[in-house]
Design a protein around this motif. Structure first.
Motif, PDB file in Angstrom:
ATOM      1  N   ALA A   1      18.668 119.939 -10.391  1.00 20.66           N
ATOM      2  CA  ALA A   1      18.153 121.229  -9.897  1.00 20.66           C
ATOM      3  C   ALA A   1      16.677 121.084  -9.520  1.00 20.66           C
ATOM      4  O   ALA A   1      16.212 121.624  -8.511  1.00 20.66           O
ATOM      5  N   GLU A   2      15.935 120.329 -10.343  1.00 22.96           N
ATOM      6  CA  GLU A   2      14.513 120.117 -10.027  1.00 22.96           C
ATOM      7  C   GLU A   2      14.363 119.233  -8.783  1.00 22.96           C
ATOM      8  O   GLU A   2      13.543 119.516  -7.906  1.00 22.96           O
ATOM      9  N   ALA A   3      15.162 118.176  -8.710  1.00 25.72           N
ATOM     10  CA  ALA A   3      15.068 117.266  -7.553  1.00 25.72           C
ATOM     11  C   ALA A   3      15.443 117.973  -6.254  1.00 25.72           C
ATOM     12  O   ALA A   3      14.872 117.692  -5.200  1.00 25.72           O
ATOM     13  N   LEU A   4      16.370 118.913  -6.350  1.00 25.44           N
ATOM     14  CA  LEU A   4      16.746 119.689  -5.156  1.00 25.44           C
ATOM     15  C   LEU A   4      15.605 120.597  -4.716  1.00 25.44           C
ATOM     16  O   LEU A   4      15.538 121.003  -3.553  1.00 25.44           O
TER      17      LEU A   4
ATOM     18  N   SER B   1      17.804 117.127   0.867  1.00 28.46           N
ATOM     19  CA  SER B   1      17.472 117.352  -0.551  1.00 28.46           C
ATOM     20  C   SER B   1      18.629 116.939  -1.450  1.00 28.46           C
ATOM     21  O   SER B   1      18.419 116.501  -2.591  1.00 28.46           O
ATOM     22  N   VAL B   2      19.856 117.048  -0.937  1.00 31.52           N
ATOM     23  CA  VAL B   2      21.009 116.573  -1.715  1.00 31.52           C
ATOM     24  C   VAL B   2      20.919 115.054  -1.872  1.00 31.52           C
ATOM     25  O   VAL B   2      21.193 114.507  -2.944  1.00 31.52           O
ATOM     26  N   GLU B   3      20.490 114.387  -0.834  1.00 31.43           N
ATOM     27  CA  GLU B   3      20.335 112.923  -0.935  1.00 31.43           C
ATOM     28  C   GLU B   3      19.220 112.576  -1.930  1.00 31.43           C
ATOM     29  O   GLU B   3      19.360 111.640  -2.718  1.00 31.43           O
ATOM     30  N   ASN B   4      18.125 113.335  -1.907  1.00 29.12           N
ATOM     31  CA  ASN B   4      17.080 113.140  -2.932  1.00 29.12           C
ATOM     32  C   ASN B   4      17.659 113.300  -4.336  1.00 29.12           C
ATOM     33  O   ASN B   4      17.362 112.519  -5.242  1.00 29.12           O
ATOM     34  N   ALA B   5      18.483 114.336  -4.494  1.00 32.51           N
ATOM     35  CA  ALA B   5      19.065 114.596  -5.818  1.00 32.51           C
ATOM     36  C   ALA B   5      19.982 113.450  -6.241  1.00 32.51           C
ATOM     37  O   ALA B   5      20.007 113.063  -7.413  1.00 32.51           O
ATOM     38  N   LEU B   6      20.712 112.894  -5.274  1.00 32.33           N
ATOM     39  CA  LEU B   6      21.574 111.741  -5.598  1.00 32.33           C
ATOM     40  C   LEU B   6      20.730 110.545  -6.022  1.00 32.33           C
ATOM     41  O   LEU B   6      21.072 109.827  -6.965  1.00 32.33           O
ATOM     42  N   ARG B   7      19.609 110.336  -5.345  1.00 28.99           N
ATOM     43  CA  ARG B   7      18.715 109.223  -5.738  1.00 28.99           C
ATOM     44  C   ARG B   7      18.221 109.417  -7.170  1.00 28.99           C
ATOM     45  O   ARG B   7      18.185 108.476  -7.961  1.00 28.99           O
ATOM     46  N   VAL B   8      17.835 110.645  -7.477  1.00 37.84           N
ATOM     47  CA  VAL B   8      17.350 110.925  -8.837  1.00 37.84           C
ATOM     48  C   VAL B   8      18.477 110.717  -9.849  1.00 37.84           C
ATOM     49  O   VAL B   8      18.290 110.090 -10.897  1.00 37.84           O
ATOM     50  N   LEU B   9      19.668 111.219  -9.525  1.00 39.09           N
ATOM     51  CA  LEU B   9      20.832 111.028 -10.400  1.00 39.09           C
ATOM     52  C   LEU B   9      21.043 109.540 -10.708  1.00 39.09           C
ATOM     53  O   LEU B   9      21.290 109.160 -11.858  1.00 39.09           O
TER      54      LEU B   9
ATOM     55  N   LYS C   1       9.378 107.443  -4.573  1.00 36.32           N
ATOM     56  CA  LYS C   1       8.766 108.019  -3.362  1.00 36.32           C
ATOM     57  C   LYS C   1       9.164 107.291  -2.070  1.00 36.32           C
ATOM     58  O   LYS C   1       9.537 107.949  -1.083  1.00 36.32           O
ATOM     59  N   PRO C   2       9.137 105.946  -2.043  1.00 38.79           N
ATOM     60  CA  PRO C   2       9.493 105.289  -0.776  1.00 38.79           C
ATOM     61  C   PRO C   2      10.935 105.541  -0.351  1.00 38.79           C
ATOM     62  O   PRO C   2      11.279 105.292   0.812  1.00 38.79           O
ATOM     63  N   LEU C   3      11.774 106.013  -1.279  1.00 41.56           N
ATOM     64  CA  LEU C   3      13.202 106.191  -0.969  1.00 41.56           C
ATOM     65  C   LEU C   3      13.565 107.651  -0.684  1.00 41.56           C
ATOM     66  O   LEU C   3      14.695 107.947  -0.308  1.00 41.56           O
ATOM     67  N   LEU C   4      12.620 108.554  -0.898  1.00 41.78           N
ATOM     68  CA  LEU C   4      12.955 109.984  -0.819  1.00 41.78           C
ATOM     69  C   LEU C   4      12.595 110.603   0.528  1.00 41.78           C
ATOM     70  O   LEU C   4      11.730 110.092   1.250  1.00 41.78           O
ATOM     71  N   HIS C   5      13.255 111.699   0.822  1.00 43.27           N
ATOM     72  CA  HIS C   5      12.861 112.524   1.971  1.00 43.27           C
ATOM     73  C   HIS C   5      11.736 113.433   1.466  1.00 43.27           C
ATOM     74  O   HIS C   5      11.980 114.438   0.789  1.00 43.27           O
ATOM     75  N   LEU C   6      10.515 113.085   1.807  1.00 41.58           N
ATOM     76  CA  LEU C   6       9.361 113.767   1.205  1.00 41.58           C
ATOM     77  C   LEU C   6       9.078 115.124   1.831  1.00 41.58           C
ATOM     78  O   LEU C   6       8.328 115.928   1.285  1.00 41.58           O
ATOM     79  N   ASP C   7       9.695 115.377   2.983  1.00 46.55           N
ATOM     80  CA  ASP C   7       9.401 116.637   3.669  1.00 46.55           C
ATOM     81  C   ASP C   7      10.304 117.782   3.216  1.00 46.55           C
ATOM     82  O   ASP C   7      10.203 118.889   3.739  1.00 46.55           O
TER      83      ASP C   7
ATOM     84  N   ILE D   1      11.440 120.944   1.467  1.00 42.07           N
ATOM     85  CA  ILE D   1      10.656 122.060   0.926  1.00 42.07           C
ATOM     86  C   ILE D   1      11.245 122.480  -0.427  1.00 42.07           C
ATOM     87  O   ILE D   1      12.452 122.385  -0.641  1.00 42.07           O
ATOM     88  N   THR D   2      10.398 122.898  -1.352  1.00 42.09           N
ATOM     89  CA  THR D   2      10.879 123.349  -2.667  1.00 42.09           C
ATOM     90  C   THR D   2      10.634 124.840  -2.818  1.00 42.09           C
ATOM     91  O   THR D   2       9.915 125.454  -2.020  1.00 42.09           O
ATOM     92  N   ILE D   3      11.172 125.375  -3.893  1.00 45.15           N
ATOM     93  CA  ILE D   3      11.110 126.816  -4.110  1.00 45.15           C
ATOM     94  C   ILE D   3       9.667 127.292  -4.339  1.00 45.15           C
ATOM     95  O   ILE D   3       9.343 128.459  -4.131  1.00 45.15           O
ATOM     96  N   THR D   4       8.790 126.383  -4.744  1.00 45.01           N
ATOM     97  CA  THR D   4       7.396 126.774  -4.956  1.00 45.01           C
ATOM     98  C   THR D   4       6.568 126.648  -3.671  1.00 45.01           C
ATOM     99  O   THR D   4       5.357 126.838  -3.692  1.00 45.01           O
ATOM    100  N   GLY D   5       7.211 126.277  -2.590  1.00 47.45           N
ATOM    101  CA  GLY D   5       6.528 126.301  -1.288  1.00 47.45           C
ATOM    102  C   GLY D   5       5.987 124.952  -0.855  1.00 47.45           C
ATOM    103  O   GLY D   5       5.772 124.729   0.334  1.00 47.45           O
ATOM    104  N   GLU D   6       5.727 124.051  -1.822  1.00 44.74           N
ATOM    105  CA  GLU D   6       5.236 122.747  -1.389  1.00 44.74           C
ATOM    106  C   GLU D   6       6.416 121.827  -1.107  1.00 44.74           C
ATOM    107  O   GLU D   6       7.546 122.111  -1.503  1.00 44.74           O
ATOM    108  N   THR D   7       6.134 120.721  -0.424  1.00 43.96           N
ATOM    109  CA  THR D   7       7.200 119.753  -0.165  1.00 43.96           C
ATOM    110  C   THR D   7       7.348 118.848  -1.393  1.00 43.96           C
ATOM    111  O   THR D   7       6.469 118.815  -2.263  1.00 43.96           O
ATOM    112  N   ILE D   8       8.421 118.085  -1.411  1.00 39.18           N
ATOM    113  CA  ILE D   8       8.617 117.121  -2.509  1.00 39.18           C
ATOM    114  C   ILE D   8       7.448 116.127  -2.530  1.00 39.18           C
ATOM    115  O   ILE D   8       6.924 115.780  -3.594  1.00 39.18           O
ATOM    116  N   GLY D   9       7.015 115.704  -1.357  1.00 37.49           N
ATOM    117  CA  GLY D   9       5.896 114.766  -1.286  1.00 37.49           C
ATOM    118  C   GLY D   9       4.626 115.363  -1.877  1.00 37.49           C
ATOM    119  O   GLY D   9       3.912 114.708  -2.652  1.00 37.49           O
ATOM    120  N   GLU D  10       4.368 116.629  -1.559  1.00 38.22           N
ATOM    121  CA  GLU D  10       3.174 117.306  -2.109  1.00 38.22           C
ATOM    122  C   GLU D  10       3.290 117.472  -3.626  1.00 38.22           C
ATOM    123  O   GLU D  10       2.318 117.307  -4.352  1.00 38.22           O
TER     124      GLU D  10
END
Ligand code: FES
Length: 582
Positions: free
Chosen positions: A220-223, A269-277, A344-350, A352-361
């Protein structure tokens, strides 16, 4: 001028509040008048009734130990909502306490998701905070919220803290299984196992290891569906309440915006979540749940893509059941953001999250300190490849899952004789029989424990090691089934074989003495029986039992999908699979 004075004024929250979704009496003015009148009976002032509303969707229940402290979390969310100028209104839904449900909590996950979706949609609210925790509750809440698609913030109850048994650190529920296996092998007494039972789960919160609940919180956090760092904070920590308060405030700030689940939960973001998983060595169940959540927004998880991600995502987090630590260690080590920083090198950093910043930010803003005993660097991982791998072959044309991070790699390339159990009942009747014809080199096969079975895919895939082998010191054996496995379990266990045996998959045709060839390197799982023999066995299969004729079981029997579809009801997926009105 003080720092406080320099801050821009907080904007007045906007939303329809009680004017949203009026009960239909054929006269809208009468509807709002009547609604306010009844709401006033709860002691609200007129000023409060004019405010926008944050719904607090919670799953407190006397049947859910993992949600014991939910009332305090609800209060904290309310505090945040009120401080931000809106009206908080909490409402209960079905709660799924993992160990209190029969035949298994999975059977009711979709029902809970329908409750969440429909109550978010039917009741007046401009944003919603979800509070879940135990294994199926967070998936059900995210599935329902994704379908309702209003601004949503996820809060979890947080993991339990560990306790002690003599000099050992204990946490549910990897240690539950470890001690139970020791007891089965006759190495500890009844009195000792009773003492352990009293120490395994000694605080509020969800299981203390990287089980399904902790995995789903991390996902949920990674998403991007919760604030940074919110997944791992222990249930008993005061930060847990501060996170709930901040989530209430956050929900108010999202009102009227387009920051809805459909904007946050995307293919990337689903792919990011899979990477974290994969990097956290997370639960196999999470594949099913993430597939179901993504499916509500029309996003498909392809198990072949999972394999590609797994081959390029190392295991970085040293927590049980694949490693040695507990969730409280991950919280202290830097939490999910520290893991995502390594990835970080494997994630889609752009994204957007619920707090308004991107995953990269988010990653860049996070405290740089990290405990390397718990979160390893990307270049010095715990394991070079991801924790989960999908296998395919005539035994599992649509896939099966192995948690290789928690399995014995010596068993990854093997051919073995099958010892078959026709059902869970057959398993419990015979697994410990002294005359069971089994050796450590065999493969245990369990049938009729998949999503279409009466048992509805229980966490029974972790078949016990037959007593006579356990007593002889055997610690692991290859096991195959269409069941699931608890995220807290470990061992060489192939799960989610699809199609499952109850719906006529090849698994249903396996017989004692057949041979199976497994190759994790080739991602293959083959039953070494020729097609003609399989066809003859198929022709002799007894007819399937009749489906349920009423209630939720009827829905289940009609619309349940297989593991690779997330075991969601087909009519709840975004694209819909039903003809007619849904
Ligand atoms: Fe609720 Fe493990 S039993 S999280």
């Amino acid at each position: 001028m003080s720092e406080q004075d320099k801050k821009p004024p907080t904007p007045t929250p906007t939303g329809l509040g009680f004017r949203r979704g009026l009960t239909n009496y054929g006269d809208p003015k009468f509807s709002i008048y009547l609604r306010r009148s009844f709401a006033r009976s709860m002691g609200y002032s007129r000023e409060m009734l004019d405010k926008p509303i944050v719904g607090i969707c919670h799953s407190a229940s006397g049947y859910n130990n993992c949600h014991r402290d939910m009332p305090a979390l609800i209060d904290a969310v309310k505090r945040g909502v009120l401080a931000a100028g809106a009206l908080p209104i909490d409402f209960p839904t079905i709660s799924l306490g993992e160990t209190f449900l029969t035949p298994t909590s999975l059977k009711y996950r979709n029902l809970m998701s329908m409750d969440v979706e429909e109550m978010i949609r039917a009741q007046p609210m401009d944003a919603v905070v979800l509070i879940g925790g135990c294994d199926k509750t967070v998936p059900a809440q995210l599935m329902g919220a994704a379908s309702a698609d209003i601004p949503t913030v996820q809060v979890v109850t947080g993991p339990m803290s560990t306790s002690r048994y003599k000099s050992e650190r204990l946490g549910a529920c990897t240690d539950c299984r470890r001690f139970w296996a020791t007891y089965r092998a006759g190495k500890i007494t009844d009195a000792e196992i009773d003492q352990v039972e009293g120490r395994l789960a000694s605080t509020t919160g969800t299981c203390a290891v990287m089980g399904t609940a902790s995995t789903m919180a991390s996902i949920a956090e990674a998403l991007g569906m919760m604030p940074a760092g919110a997944a791992a904070v222990p249930a008993v920590d005061a930060d847990r309440l501060r996170i709930a308060e901040a989530s209430g405030k956050l929900a108010v700030s999202l009102m009227g915006s387009d920051m809805r689940p459909s904007k946050i939960i995307t293919e990337k973001s689903v792919e990011n979540a899979l990477r974290v998983l994969l990097a956290i060595g997370g639960s196999t169940n999470a594949i099913i749940h993430l597939t179901a959540i993504a499916g509500r927004l029309g996003i498909k998880i392809d198990l072949k893509r999972l394999n590609a991600l797994s081959d390029t995502t190392p295991v970085l987090v040293d927590l049980k059941p694949s490693g040695s630590g507990y969730m409280e260690d991950l919280a202290a080590a830097g939490g999910v953001p520290a893991v995502m920083r390594e990835l970080k090198p494997l994630l889609h950093l752009d994204c957007i999250t619920i707090t308004g910043e991107t995953i990269g930010e988010r990653i860049d803003a996070w405290e740089p300190w990290v405990d390397r005993n718990v979160v390893r660097p990307l270049k010095e991982p715990l394991q070079a490849v991801g924790g989960l791998v999908a296998l395919f072959g005539n035994l599992a044309p649509n896939g099966a899952i192995l948690k290789r991070a928690a399995a014995d790699s010596a068993l990854f390339e093997k051919e073995g004789r099958c010892v078959v159990f026709e059902s869970l009942e057959d398993l419990s009747n015979r697994i410990d029989a002294p005359d069971l014809d089994v050796t450590a080199d065999d493969i245990l096969v369990l049938k009729n424990a998949g999503p279409m079975s009466e048992a509805c895919m229980p966490e029974a895939g972790y078949l016990p090691i037959p007593k006579k082998l356990a007593a002889a010191g055997v610690k692991d054996i290859m096991r195959i089934s269409d069941a699931r496995m608890s995220g807290t379990a470990f061992g060489s266990v192939i799960l989610h074989v699809s199609p499952d045996s109850a719906s006529g998959g090849t698994l249903a045709l396996v017989e004692n003495g057949d041979r199976i060839r497994l190759s994790v390197s080739k991602r293959s799982l083959e039953l070494l029986v020729d097609e003609k023999t399989l066809a003859a066995r198929r022709a002799k299969r007894p007819p399937a039992p009749p489906p349920a004729v009423r209630g939720h079981s009827w829905l289940h029997d009609q619309f349940m999908t297989q593991a690779e579809e997330g075991c969601d009801f087909s009519f709840l997926k975004k694209e819909g699979a039903c003809s007619g009105k849904v």
